[in-house]
Structure formats: structure tokens, C-alpha cells
Write a protein that holds these residues in place. Structure first.
Motif, PDB file in Angstrom:
ATOM      1  N   VAL A 264     -32.383  41.637  -8.364  1.00  0.00           N
ATOM      2  CA  VAL A 264     -32.697  40.474  -9.099  1.00  0.00           C
ATOM      3  C   VAL A 264     -33.620  39.799  -8.074  1.00  0.00           C
ATOM      4  O   VAL A 264     -34.743  39.160  -8.607  1.00  0.00           O
ATOM      5  CB  VAL A 264     -31.658  39.854  -9.718  1.00  0.00           C
ATOM      6  N   LYS A 265     -33.088  39.363  -7.006  1.00  0.00           N
ATOM      7  CA  LYS A 265     -33.593  38.574  -6.039  1.00  0.00           C
ATOM      8  C   LYS A 265     -34.909  39.279  -5.555  1.00  0.00           C
ATOM      9  O   LYS A 265     -36.218  38.394  -5.534  1.00  0.00           O
ATOM     10  CB  LYS A 265     -32.929  38.463  -4.784  1.00  0.00           C
ATOM     11  N   CYS A 266     -35.218  40.339  -5.159  1.00  0.00           N
ATOM     12  CA  CYS A 266     -36.567  40.905  -5.020  1.00  0.00           C
ATOM     13  C   CYS A 266     -37.228  40.922  -5.989  1.00  0.00           C
ATOM     14  O   CYS A 266     -38.626  40.735  -5.879  1.00  0.00           O
ATOM     15  CB  CYS A 266     -36.340  42.378  -4.426  1.00  0.00           C
TER      16      CYS A 266
ATOM     17  N   THR B 192     -36.192  35.963 -14.945  1.00  0.00           N
ATOM     18  CA  THR B 192     -35.598  37.165 -14.672  1.00  0.00           C
ATOM     19  C   THR B 192     -35.285  37.954 -15.749  1.00  0.00           C
ATOM     20  O   THR B 192     -35.368  39.288 -16.165  1.00  0.00           O
ATOM     21  CB  THR B 192     -34.567  37.484 -13.898  1.00  0.00           C
ATOM     22  N   GLY B 193     -34.985  37.439 -16.924  1.00  0.00           N
ATOM     23  CA  GLY B 193     -34.425  37.917 -18.230  1.00  0.00           C
ATOM     24  C   GLY B 193     -32.820  38.234 -17.989  1.00  0.00           C
ATOM     25  O   GLY B 193     -32.263  38.683 -18.840  1.00  0.00           O
ATOM     26  N   PHE B 194     -32.049  37.761 -16.740  1.00  0.00           N
ATOM     27  CA  PHE B 194     -30.835  37.948 -16.898  1.00  0.00           C
ATOM     28  C   PHE B 194     -29.963  36.864 -17.375  1.00  0.00           C
ATOM     29  O   PHE B 194     -30.688  35.698 -17.564  1.00  0.00           O
ATOM     30  CB  PHE B 194     -30.399  38.213 -15.276  1.00  0.00           C
ATOM     31  N   GLY B 195     -28.697  36.709 -17.210  1.00  0.00           N
ATOM     32  CA  GLY B 195     -27.918  35.665 -17.769  1.00  0.00           C
ATOM     33  C   GLY B 195     -28.105  35.509 -19.405  1.00  0.00           C
ATOM     34  O   GLY B 195     -27.943  36.721 -19.914  1.00  0.00           O
ATOM     35  N   ASP B 196     -28.386  34.655 -19.902  1.00  0.00           N
ATOM     36  CA  ASP B 196     -28.626  34.673 -21.535  1.00  0.00           C
ATOM     37  C   ASP B 196     -29.990  35.289 -21.900  1.00  0.00           C
ATOM     38  O   ASP B 196     -29.862  35.782 -23.171  1.00  0.00           O
ATOM     39  CB  ASP B 196     -28.493  33.228 -21.884  1.00  0.00           C
ATOM     40  N   GLY B 197     -30.627  35.621 -20.854  1.00  0.00           N
ATOM     41  CA  GLY B 197     -31.956  36.368 -21.242  1.00  0.00           C
ATOM     42  C   GLY B 197     -32.833  35.660 -22.084  1.00  0.00           C
ATOM     43  O   GLY B 197     -33.878  36.452 -22.444  1.00  0.00           O
ATOM     44  N   LYS B 198     -32.819  34.403 -22.520  1.00  0.00           N
ATOM     45  CA  LYS B 198     -33.692  33.733 -23.406  1.00  0.00           C
ATOM     46  C   LYS B 198     -34.565  32.828 -22.770  1.00  0.00           C
ATOM     47  O   LYS B 198     -34.216  32.180 -21.966  1.00  0.00           O
ATOM     48  CB  LYS B 198     -32.914  32.915 -24.327  1.00  0.00           C
ATOM     49  N   TYR B 199     -35.958  32.888 -23.124  1.00  0.00           N
ATOM     50  CA  TYR B 199     -37.059  32.083 -22.547  1.00  0.00           C
ATOM     51  C   TYR B 199     -37.852  31.615 -23.527  1.00  0.00           C
ATOM     52  O   TYR B 199     -38.006  32.338 -24.673  1.00  0.00           O
ATOM     53  CB  TYR B 199     -37.640  32.601 -21.386  1.00  0.00           C
ATOM     54  N   ILE B 200     -38.616  30.763 -23.371  1.00  0.00           N
ATOM     55  CA  ILE B 200     -39.673  30.257 -24.509  1.00  0.00           C
ATOM     56  C   ILE B 200     -40.961  30.268 -23.799  1.00  0.00           C
ATOM     57  O   ILE B 200     -41.178  30.182 -22.479  1.00  0.00           O
ATOM     58  CB  ILE B 200     -39.285  28.742 -24.970  1.00  0.00           C
ATOM     59  N   SER B 201     -41.994  30.774 -24.566  1.00  0.00           N
ATOM     60  CA  SER B 201     -43.438  30.899 -23.956  1.00  0.00           C
ATOM     61  C   SER B 201     -44.361  30.321 -24.842  1.00  0.00           C
ATOM     62  O   SER B 201     -44.201  30.152 -26.193  1.00  0.00           O
ATOM     63  CB  SER B 201     -43.916  32.418 -24.017  1.00  0.00           C
ATOM     64  N   PHE B 202     -45.227  29.509 -24.303  1.00  0.00           N
ATOM     65  CA  PHE B 202     -46.230  28.488 -25.074  1.00  0.00           C
ATOM     66  C   PHE B 202     -47.467  28.707 -24.047  1.00  0.00           C
ATOM     67  O   PHE B 202     -47.650  28.382 -23.019  1.00  0.00           O
ATOM     68  CB  PHE B 202     -45.768  27.357 -25.069  1.00  0.00           C
ATOM     69  N   LYS B 203     -48.365  29.230 -24.812  1.00  0.00           N
ATOM     70  CA  LYS B 203     -49.724  29.341 -24.173  1.00  0.00           C
ATOM     71  C   LYS B 203     -49.349  30.249 -22.906  1.00  0.00           C
ATOM     72  O   LYS B 203     -49.069  31.353 -22.779  1.00  0.00           O
ATOM     73  CB  LYS B 203     -50.538  28.317 -23.790  1.00  0.00           C
ATOM     74  N   ASP B 204     -49.800  29.629 -21.591  1.00  0.00           N
ATOM     75  CA  ASP B 204     -49.787  30.429 -20.278  1.00  0.00           C
ATOM     76  C   ASP B 204     -48.375  29.961 -19.621  1.00  0.00           C
ATOM     77  O   ASP B 204     -48.444  30.425 -18.497  1.00  0.00           O
ATOM     78  CB  ASP B 204     -51.089  30.364 -19.483  1.00  0.00           C
ATOM     79  N   ARG B 205     -47.567  29.518 -20.239  1.00  0.00           N
ATOM     80  CA  ARG B 205     -46.204  28.925 -19.484  1.00  0.00           C
ATOM     81  C   ARG B 205     -44.970  29.440 -20.313  1.00  0.00           C
ATOM     82  O   ARG B 205     -45.127  29.598 -21.259  1.00  0.00           O
ATOM     83  CB  ARG B 205     -46.515  27.330 -19.613  1.00  0.00           C
TER      84      ARG B 205
END
Length: 279
Positions: A210-212, A229-242
């Protein structure tokens, strides 16, 4: 007058007669046969003093009665075996009771070394590796579809090989993207740390800890600037380029969570409805 010389049993005179001494006492031939001769195990007749006598396991036989129970051949000068108190020549014993080698189909003779496995028997020299054809003897072997292999040949032909060191994988390992590894050979491509039993991800077909992976490839959260990284709860939000970690997706002014709520982009900020209305 001469001294008498009589049979101890019947008192008949032995002068001029054949006799046999038993415990220093003379016996006429008839009395000797009746009192001291052995009885033949086979015909139950007395084995007379002139008969050739054969002995086996405290049993006595006339020479002509010492024969194979099955084929009636004389055993006086032949190899034989006793089975359940019956005398058998070696040929009859082998045909009746000995195992046959599954390789050459010949009898495994009594006294010779026999190898047995799964109900089958082999001569020692006939039990050979299906691949190199060398005798296996008492060494370890591996059965495979009614064929038998020495361990080196089996490993060479059937055992999967480690994708890292190319040596045989004989016990538990790691499977990844169609390949197998020894646990100690499954390493991070960045820092060479062992990955077996640890969370890891990949870039293409190359595994990374994960670190590398975070340092080399992961995008940074626009809120906390840490790797996503997608680890843990694995949830993220994407908006435009961020992108944001889900907990980091908050109003830039009041820090209220914007997950599942409407929001408004304002320059480099994201605002909740209330903060946007204030403008």
C-alpha cells in the motif's frame, strides 16, 4: 554254560540275530520297531529301522511319503514350504499363495523383497519411476493416474513453479493473476516487502504494498492531500479532475459533509448550499 543274551522286551535270544541297542538295552528288530520307531505323519505307518526317515517340525515321514500336498512331487531334495500344516513345493506354494508383480506379471518368490501399495505388489527392481525408469525402492514416490513417480520427476513434470524463483511449489503458496509464488517470493515490486497475508494492490500486473503504491501511483485527496488507495472503506468522490476521501468531502467554509448533498464549486472551493447562498 554261556551267559544269555536276550531281547529286553520279548526275552527272545539275540544270538546270531540283528538287534538294536536302546539305552544300553538290546532289542530285537521287531520289538524295536513296535516300541521305539516313529510313525509317519503321512501314511501313519511305522517307519521301520531300515526305512529312510525325514523329519520336519517334530514330525516324521517315510522318504517316499515326504511329498507336495498338491502335485505329489517328492520333497526330499527340493525346496518346500509348510502352509497350515500342509507341505507344498515352492512352485505350488507360489502359484497358490504368492503375489504376482503387476509390472512383469511374474510371481514374487517367498523370501524375495516385495513392494506393496494400494493392493498391488512389485518386485523391488520392477517398481520404477514412470519418467526416469529408475527403481524407487524405499524412497518417497507420488502416484498419479495409476503411474508412479519419484519425487524429483514428479516435481519436474507436474508441480507448479514459482513465478519468481522458478523452483517447484510443493506446499501452500500465493496465487495472483494466473501465477503462483512461494509465500516468501511474493514481494512488493517497490520495496521488496513480503506481501503474503498483507493488503496490496497492483499497477498493471505488478504488485505493490500500500505504501509504495500510494507513493508511486495513487491520486491525492483534494481535502487532506493523502493518497487515495481504495483500501479501508474504499469509497471516494470524484469531481472534474479532483478526488476526495468520502470523509474529506466537506464544505470548504463550514466543514459540513457534502456526501449525498448538493454542493457548488467556487473557484478552488466546494460549498454547501447555505454557504453558497451567503455569497
Amino acid at each position: 554254560m554261556s551267559e544269555r543274551f536276550d531281547c529286553r522286551n520279548c526275552k527272545a535270544s539275540l544270538y546270531g540275530q540283528q538287534y538294536i541297542q536302546v539305552e544300553n538295552a538290546p532289542h530285537c528288530i521287531n520289538c524295536y520297531d513296535q516300541l521305539h520307531a516313529n510313525t509317519c505323519q503321512e501314511c501313519t505307518e511305522i517307519i521301520g529301522h531300515n526305512d529312510k526317515e525325514l523329519t520336519f517340525k517334530d514330525r516324521y515321514y517315510h522318504e517316499h511319503c515326504f511329498r507336495c500336498f498338491h502335485c505329489d512331487r517328492s520333497l526330499s531334495n527340493a525346496s518346500f514350504t509348510s502352509h497350515e500344516d500342509v507341505l507344498l513345493c515352492n512352485d505350488c506354494y507360489c502359484n497358490e499363495f504368492s503375489s504376482k508383480c503387476v509390472s512383469c506379471n511374474k510371481i514374487v518368490m517367498p523370501g524375495s523383497k516385495i513392494l506393496e501399495f494400494d493392493g498391488s505388489s512389485w518386485h523391488e527392481d520392477c517398481f520404477v519411476c514412470h519418467s526416469c525408469e529408475k527403481p524407487i525402492g524405499g524412497e518417497s514416490f507420488v502416484p498419479n493416474e495409476n503411474q508412479y513417480y519419484c519425487v524429483p520427476c514428479y516435481e519436474g513434470r507436474f508441480t507448479p513453479r514459482c513465478s519468481h524463483c522458478n523452483k517447484a511449489l510443493t506446499k501452500g503458496g500465493v496465487t495472483y493473476q494466473g501465477g503462483v509464488w512461494h509465500r516468501e517470493c511474493f514481494l512488493c515490486a517497490g520495496c521488496s516487502a513480503p506481501l503474503a497475508g498483507q493488503p496490496f494492490t497492483s499497477q498493471g500486473e505488478t504488485p505493490y504494498c500500500v505504501k509504495c503504491f500510494s507513493n508511486l501511483y495513487a491520486k491525492k485527496c483534494a481535502g487532506c492531500n493523502s493518497a487515495i488507495t481504495g483500501f479501508g472503506d474504499g469509497k471516494y468522490i470524484s469531481f472534474k479532475d479532483r478526488e476526495w476521501h468520502q470523509p474529506c468531502f466537506k464544505c470548504s467554509r463550514c466543514s459540513v459533509s457534502l456526501v449525498g448533498s448538493g454542493f457548488f464549486p467556487y473557484r478552488d472551493q466546494i460549498l454547501c448550499t447555505d454557504c453558497n447562498d451567503d455569497d
